[in-house]
Design an enzyme around this catalytic site. Structure first.
Site, PDB file in Angstrom:
ATOM      1  N   THR A 141       0.818  -1.227   0.000  1.00  0.00           N
ATOM      2  CA  THR A 141       0.000   0.000   0.000  1.00  0.00           C
ATOM      3  C   THR A 141       0.844   1.265   0.000  1.00  0.00           C
ATOM      4  O   THR A 141       0.487   2.257  -0.637  1.00  0.00           O
ATOM      5  CB  THR A 141      -0.914   0.009   1.254  1.00  0.00           C
ATOM      6  OG1 THR A 141      -1.779  -1.103   1.165  1.00  0.00           O
ATOM      7  CG2 THR A 141      -1.731   1.273   1.345  1.00  0.00           C
ATOM      8  N   ASP A 165       1.453  -6.666  -4.520  1.00  0.00           N
ATOM      9  CA  ASP A 165       0.658  -6.642  -3.294  1.00  0.00           C
ATOM     10  C   ASP A 165       1.204  -7.816  -2.488  1.00  0.00           C
ATOM     11  O   ASP A 165       1.397  -8.904  -3.034  1.00  0.00           O
ATOM     12  CB  ASP A 165      -0.811  -6.870  -3.666  1.00  0.00           C
ATOM     13  CG  ASP A 165      -1.736  -6.788  -2.457  1.00  0.00           C
ATOM     14  OD1 ASP A 165      -2.645  -5.946  -2.487  1.00  0.00           O
ATOM     15  OD2 ASP A 165      -1.564  -7.589  -1.514  1.00  0.00           O
ATOM     16  N   SER A 166       1.448  -7.621  -1.213  1.00  0.00           N
ATOM     17  CA  SER A 166       2.151  -8.680  -0.474  1.00  0.00           C
ATOM     18  C   SER A 166       1.323  -9.951  -0.301  1.00  0.00           C
ATOM     19  O   SER A 166       1.836 -10.972   0.138  1.00  0.00           O
ATOM     20  CB  SER A 166       2.641  -8.168   0.884  1.00  0.00           C
ATOM     21  OG  SER A 166       1.585  -8.100   1.807  1.00  0.00           O
ATOM     22  N   SER A 167       0.060  -9.905  -0.664  1.00  0.00           N
ATOM     23  CA  SER A 167      -0.740 -11.148  -0.654  1.00  0.00           C
ATOM     24  C   SER A 167      -0.174 -12.127  -1.677  1.00  0.00           C
ATOM     25  O   SER A 167      -0.460 -13.319  -1.625  1.00  0.00           O
ATOM     26  CB  SER A 167      -2.195 -10.855  -1.005  1.00  0.00           C
ATOM     27  OG  SER A 167      -2.662  -9.776  -0.253  1.00  0.00           O
ATOM     28  N   ASP A 211       0.084  -6.999   4.754  1.00  0.00           N
ATOM     29  CA  ASP A 211      -0.672  -8.253   4.938  1.00  0.00           C
ATOM     30  C   ASP A 211       0.219  -9.444   5.292  1.00  0.00           C
ATOM     31  O   ASP A 211      -0.154 -10.264   6.118  1.00  0.00           O
ATOM     32  CB  ASP A 211      -1.475  -8.581   3.669  1.00  0.00           C
ATOM     33  CG  ASP A 211      -2.650  -7.630   3.486  1.00  0.00           C
ATOM     34  OD1 ASP A 211      -3.014  -6.943   4.457  1.00  0.00           O
ATOM     35  OD2 ASP A 211      -3.201  -7.575   2.371  1.00  0.00           O
ATOM     36  N   THR A 221       3.007  -9.692  14.646  1.00  0.00           N
ATOM     37  CA  THR A 221       1.854 -10.141  13.889  1.00  0.00           C
ATOM     38  C   THR A 221       0.985  -8.929  13.565  1.00  0.00           C
ATOM     39  O   THR A 221       1.002  -7.945  14.303  1.00  0.00           O
ATOM     40  CB  THR A 221       1.101 -11.225  14.715  1.00  0.00           C
ATOM     41  OG1 THR A 221       0.177 -11.881  13.898  1.00  0.00           O
ATOM     42  CG2 THR A 221       0.381 -10.654  15.923  1.00  0.00           C
ATOM     43  N   THR A 239      -0.171 -21.963  19.848  1.00  0.00           N
ATOM     44  CA  THR A 239      -1.467 -21.516  20.376  1.00  0.00           C
ATOM     45  C   THR A 239      -2.170 -20.513  19.458  1.00  0.00           C
ATOM     46  O   THR A 239      -1.530 -19.700  18.793  1.00  0.00           O
ATOM     47  CB  THR A 239      -1.328 -20.891  21.787  1.00  0.00           C
ATOM     48  OG1 THR A 239      -2.611 -20.396  22.194  1.00  0.00           O
ATOM     49  CG2 THR A 239      -0.335 -19.755  21.834  1.00  0.00           C
ATOM     50  N   GLN A 240      -3.507 -20.589  19.466  1.00  0.00           N
ATOM     51  CA  GLN A 240      -4.310 -19.609  18.723  1.00  0.00           C
ATOM     52  C   GLN A 240      -4.343 -18.268  19.451  1.00  0.00           C
ATOM     53  O   GLN A 240      -4.752 -17.262  18.883  1.00  0.00           O
ATOM     54  CB  GLN A 240      -5.756 -20.121  18.588  1.00  0.00           C
ATOM     55  CG  GLN A 240      -5.901 -21.327  17.703  1.00  0.00           C
ATOM     56  CD  GLN A 240      -7.329 -21.881  17.666  1.00  0.00           C
ATOM     57  OE1 GLN A 240      -8.270 -21.206  18.068  1.00  0.00           O
ATOM     58  NE2 GLN A 240      -7.475 -23.091  17.177  1.00  0.00           N
ATOM     59  N   CYS A 241      -3.965 -18.275  20.739  1.00  0.00           N
ATOM     60  CA  CYS A 241      -4.013 -17.028  21.515  1.00  0.00           C
ATOM     61  C   CYS A 241      -2.911 -16.081  21.066  1.00  0.00           C
ATOM     62  O   CYS A 241      -1.830 -16.501  20.654  1.00  0.00           O
ATOM     63  CB  CYS A 241      -3.826 -17.310  23.001  1.00  0.00           C
ATOM     64  SG  CYS A 241      -5.174 -18.244  23.694  1.00  0.00           S
TER      65      CYS A 241
HETATM   66  N1  ASP Z   1      -2.702  -5.602   0.466  1.00  0.00           N
HETATM   67  C1  ASP Z   1      -1.620  -4.743   0.868  1.00  0.00           C
HETATM   68  C2  ASP Z   1      -0.351  -5.567   0.910  1.00  0.00           C
HETATM   69  O1  ASP Z   1      -0.129  -6.290   1.822  1.00  0.00           O
HETATM   70  C3  ASP Z   1      -1.904  -4.147   2.186  1.00  0.00           C
HETATM   71  C4  ASP Z   1      -0.840  -3.233   2.713  1.00  0.00           C
HETATM   72  O2  ASP Z   1       0.201  -2.999   2.156  1.00  0.00           O
HETATM   73  O3  ASP Z   1      -1.063  -2.668   3.788  1.00  0.00           O
HETATM   74  O4  ASP Z   1       0.434  -5.484  -0.030  1.00  0.00           O
END
Ligand code: ASP
Length: 344
Positions: A16, A60-62, A93, A169, A279-281
């Site tokens: 972003t 996009d880091s996804s 992300d 995280t 753990t999920q916590c």
């Molecule tokens: N979808 C974006 C990414 O991870 C979100 C971000 O950069 O905040 O590339």
């Protein structure tokens, strides 16, 4: 501490921070680095050398893949001697995954590698990107009184907090205060001054810097939940292409105690798979001795992930398995703290 005369390499992967709105689709897309520099003229005020490297294509880091972690490690390794520190501009992300991966891949790191990004593009009036970028550069170039890099670790800097990369995280999808390392205090906080928590910062003590590129991605994640079926558990724990499974458990490491569940776990271990209890916590750690349900997992051969995050556990498994075929050795290393990712 000081950073006058330091040199920093800015590696721009996308995210972003450097995106602009596509007028046709109204969605955010990456734009080129030259524009990013135009948007942050403040960078020229640094008494440091700031060079840049831009990924092509920007992503996009996804869409981040282990191949890009290798590329990042390779760029840092190739430029290691030429810079005092590195800043990686990255989407938020998957930033915690990438920072975790690099922390394992870069052994005996003696320089700062600071990941940062933003929730709003740097060209927007209320952007958090400028602040994050400027502070990240300042930290990457900071030196101790004896001229050593101030934070020779892979970190994430976000909204005034410097966090150890393999401890953090993403905790907020929208707010600027988007990252936390729930089981470790920040390594620094940026206010009027940047205050370093020097007792927590790891120093390069043994051996010379070395990058590792082997990554084995045969890892699955099983998140236990009420109503989980034996079919789902079997598919994940007995999947033929899986070498390791992170079991995301309840509380301090507990999972269903039903016979069918434990039988699949035992069968998975019999087949030689590496099972890690995380753990999920958000805060606290796995303690498989506390409840009978956790104890049953331990007796079945599941290892404790302590207070490691899922992101870090995944990266650690990729790294360890990518460097040896010996599962017993991987298991030994999994329960040990390698890069500050777990509390002892
Ligand atoms: N979808 C974006 C990414 O991870 C979100 C971000 O950069 O905040 O590339």
């Amino acid at each position: 501490m000081n950073n006058t005369g330091s040199s920093v390499l800015l590696i721009y992967t996308g995210g972003t921070i450097g995106m602009k709105e596509d007028p046709e689709t109204q969605t955010l897309r990456p734009f080129d680095f030259g524009s990013l520099m135009d948007e942050v003229p403040e960078l020229k005020k640094f008494a440091m050398r700031i060079d840049s490297y831009t990924f092509d294509p920007l992503i996009d880091s996804s869409d981040i893949e282990p191949a890009m972690w290798k590329k990042l490690a390779e760029i840092i390794s190739r430029n290691y001697k030429h810079y005092d520190g590195f800043v990686v501009l990255h989407g938020t992300d998957t930033m915690a995954y990438s920072a975790s991966a690099l922390s394992f891949m870069l052994e005996n790191l003696g320089k700062s590698v600071i990941f940062t990004g933003s929730q709003l593009p740097v060209g927007r009036l209320r952007t958090d990107g400028k602040e994050n970028l400027i502070s990240a550069i300042e930290i990457a170039g900071a030196k101790t009184i004896d001229g050593k890099p101030m934070v020779p670790e892979v970190c994430v800097f976000f909204n005034s907090l410097l966090l150890r990369g393999n401890r953090c995280t993403k905790v907020d999808a929208e707010g600027f205060d988007a990252f936390r390392s729930p089981n470790l205090a920040p390594l620094a906080e940026a206010g009027i001054e940047i205050r370093y928590n020097t007792d927590l910062i790891r120093r390069q003590v043994n051996g010379v810097f070395r990058a590792h590129y082997g990554l084995d991605t045969r890892v699955s994640i099983l998140k236990v939940h009420p109503g989980i079926t034996s079919q789902v558990v079997e598919d994940i724990l007995l999947g033929p292409l899986t070498r390791a499974v992170i079991i995301e458990t309840y509380g301090c490491g507990n999972a269903p105690s039903k016979d069918w569940f434990l039988e699949i776990v035992r069968e998975s271990v019999r087949r030689g798979k590496i099972l890690l209890d995380v753990t999920q916590c958000l805060r606290g750690q796995v303690n498989m001795e506390r409840y009978a349900t956790g104890r049953a997992l331990k007796d079945a051969g599941v290892l404790s992930g302590g207070d490691i995050t899922t992101e870090s556990a995944l990266a650690k498994l990729f790294f360890l398995m990518g460097n040896t075929d010996d599962n017993e050795y991987v298991k030994e290393c999994l329960e040990a703290d390698l890069r500050g990712e777990m509390s002892n």
